[in-house]
Scaffold this motif. Structure first.
Motif, PDB file in Angstrom:
ATOM      1  N   UNK A 126       0.837  -1.197   0.000  1.00 54.23           N
ATOM      2  CA  UNK A 126       0.000   0.000   0.000  1.00 54.23           C
ATOM      3  C   UNK A 126       0.868   1.241   0.000  1.00 54.23           C
ATOM      4  N   UNK A 127       0.226   2.393   0.083  1.00 54.12           N
ATOM      5  CA  UNK A 127       0.947   3.661   0.109  1.00 54.12           C
ATOM      6  C   UNK A 127       1.783   3.780   1.373  1.00 54.12           C
TER       7      UNK A 127
ATOM      8  N   UNK B 143      12.889   3.131   8.829  1.00 49.80           N
ATOM      9  CA  UNK B 143      11.616   2.607   9.308  1.00 49.80           C
ATOM     10  C   UNK B 143      10.517   3.222   8.452  1.00 49.80           C
ATOM     11  N   UNK B 144       9.666   2.390   7.866  1.00 47.29           N
ATOM     12  CA  UNK B 144       8.565   2.883   7.043  1.00 47.29           C
ATOM     13  C   UNK B 144       7.247   2.370   7.593  1.00 47.29           C
ATOM     14  N   UNK B 145       6.177   3.148   7.387  1.00 47.03           N
ATOM     15  CA  UNK B 145       4.821   2.738   7.743  1.00 47.03           C
ATOM     16  C   UNK B 145       3.987   2.815   6.471  1.00 47.03           C
ATOM     17  N   UNK B 146       2.942   1.994   6.411  1.00 46.55           N
ATOM     18  CA  UNK B 146       2.159   1.919   5.179  1.00 46.55           C
ATOM     19  C   UNK B 146       0.689   1.678   5.466  1.00 46.55           C
ATOM     20  N   UNK B 147      -0.121   2.012   4.458  1.00 41.34           N
ATOM     21  CA  UNK B 147      -1.553   1.739   4.545  1.00 41.34           C
ATOM     22  C   UNK B 147      -1.861   0.247   4.414  1.00 41.34           C
ATOM     23  N   UNK B 148      -0.836  -0.584   4.190  1.00 42.26           N
ATOM     24  CA  UNK B 148      -1.042  -2.039   4.115  1.00 42.26           C
ATOM     25  C   UNK B 148      -1.055  -2.701   5.499  1.00 42.26           C
TER      26      UNK B 148
ATOM     27  N   UNK C 138       1.210  -2.414   7.928  1.00 40.95           N
ATOM     28  CA  UNK C 138       2.519  -2.849   8.404  1.00 40.95           C
ATOM     29  C   UNK C 138       3.459  -1.660   8.557  1.00 40.95           C
ATOM     30  N   UNK C 139       4.475  -1.879   9.370  1.00 39.67           N
ATOM     31  CA  UNK C 139       5.654  -1.016   9.413  1.00 39.67           C
ATOM     32  C   UNK C 139       6.825  -1.944   9.122  1.00 39.67           C
ATOM     33  N   UNK C 140       7.820  -1.440   8.419  1.00 33.15           N
ATOM     34  CA  UNK C 140       8.944  -2.291   8.030  1.00 33.15           C
ATOM     35  C   UNK C 140      10.257  -1.590   8.336  1.00 33.15           C
ATOM     36  N   UNK C 141      11.235  -2.399   8.716  1.00 36.75           N
ATOM     37  CA  UNK C 141      12.577  -1.918   9.034  1.00 36.75           C
ATOM     38  C   UNK C 141      13.510  -2.400   7.933  1.00 36.75           C
TER      39      UNK C 141
END
Length: 142
Positions: free
Chosen positions: A8-9, A32-37, A39-42
């Motif tokens: 997602x975005x 570190x990213x966050x998304x509308x899917x 999840x957050x990912x490192x």
């Protein structure tokens, strides 16, 4: 770097302030990213794992298997994600909750190949705060 993994975005980007030696990441900077899917990912930004996802925050309590799945539901949409405690923990704004998570990376764990191959990291929720209302989109938790 081609960061592929979110479905997602991306709603938030947060680079680490310090190196990743203290969290087992091999010393490379992290993103570190966050998304509308939901999840957050490192991600690793340098070293042998540059551009690779090291850890996906997708469950409320932990990424290890709990005894009862209902005790560890999937995260709601993650609006924001920030490093805290000198990059040793992250805060996630998911739905009407703020969660603080300690994480450990196994990138340098050369002594245990099984652990390293199973996953590159683990996390555990240290605390949850339910907010009186859902934060507005676009507002940061920093």
């Amino acid at each position: 770097l081609g960061l592929t993994g979110h479905q997602g975005d991306i709603t938030s980007l947060c680079p680490s302030v310090s190196d990743s030696h203290t969290t087992g990441g091999g010393g490379a900077p992290l993103l570190l990213t966050a998304s509308s899917d939901h999840t957050a990912r490192l991600w690793a930004l340098g070293g042998p794992h540059a551009g690779h996802e090291l850890l996906c925050f997708d469950r409320l309590r932990t990424n290890t298997r709990p005894a009862h799945r209902e005790e560890n539901p999937k995260l709601e949409q993650v609006q924001d994600a920030q490093f805290v405690c000198l990059d040793g923990a992250v805060v996630l704004a998911a739905g009407a909750r703020l969660g603080i998570y300690r994480y450990e990376l196994h990138v340098q764990d050369s002594g245990d190949d099984i652990k390293r191959l199973q996953r590159l990291g683990s996390y555990k929720c240290c605390g949850l705060l339910t907010l009186p209302r859902e934060p507005s989109a676009g507002h940061s938790i920093a």
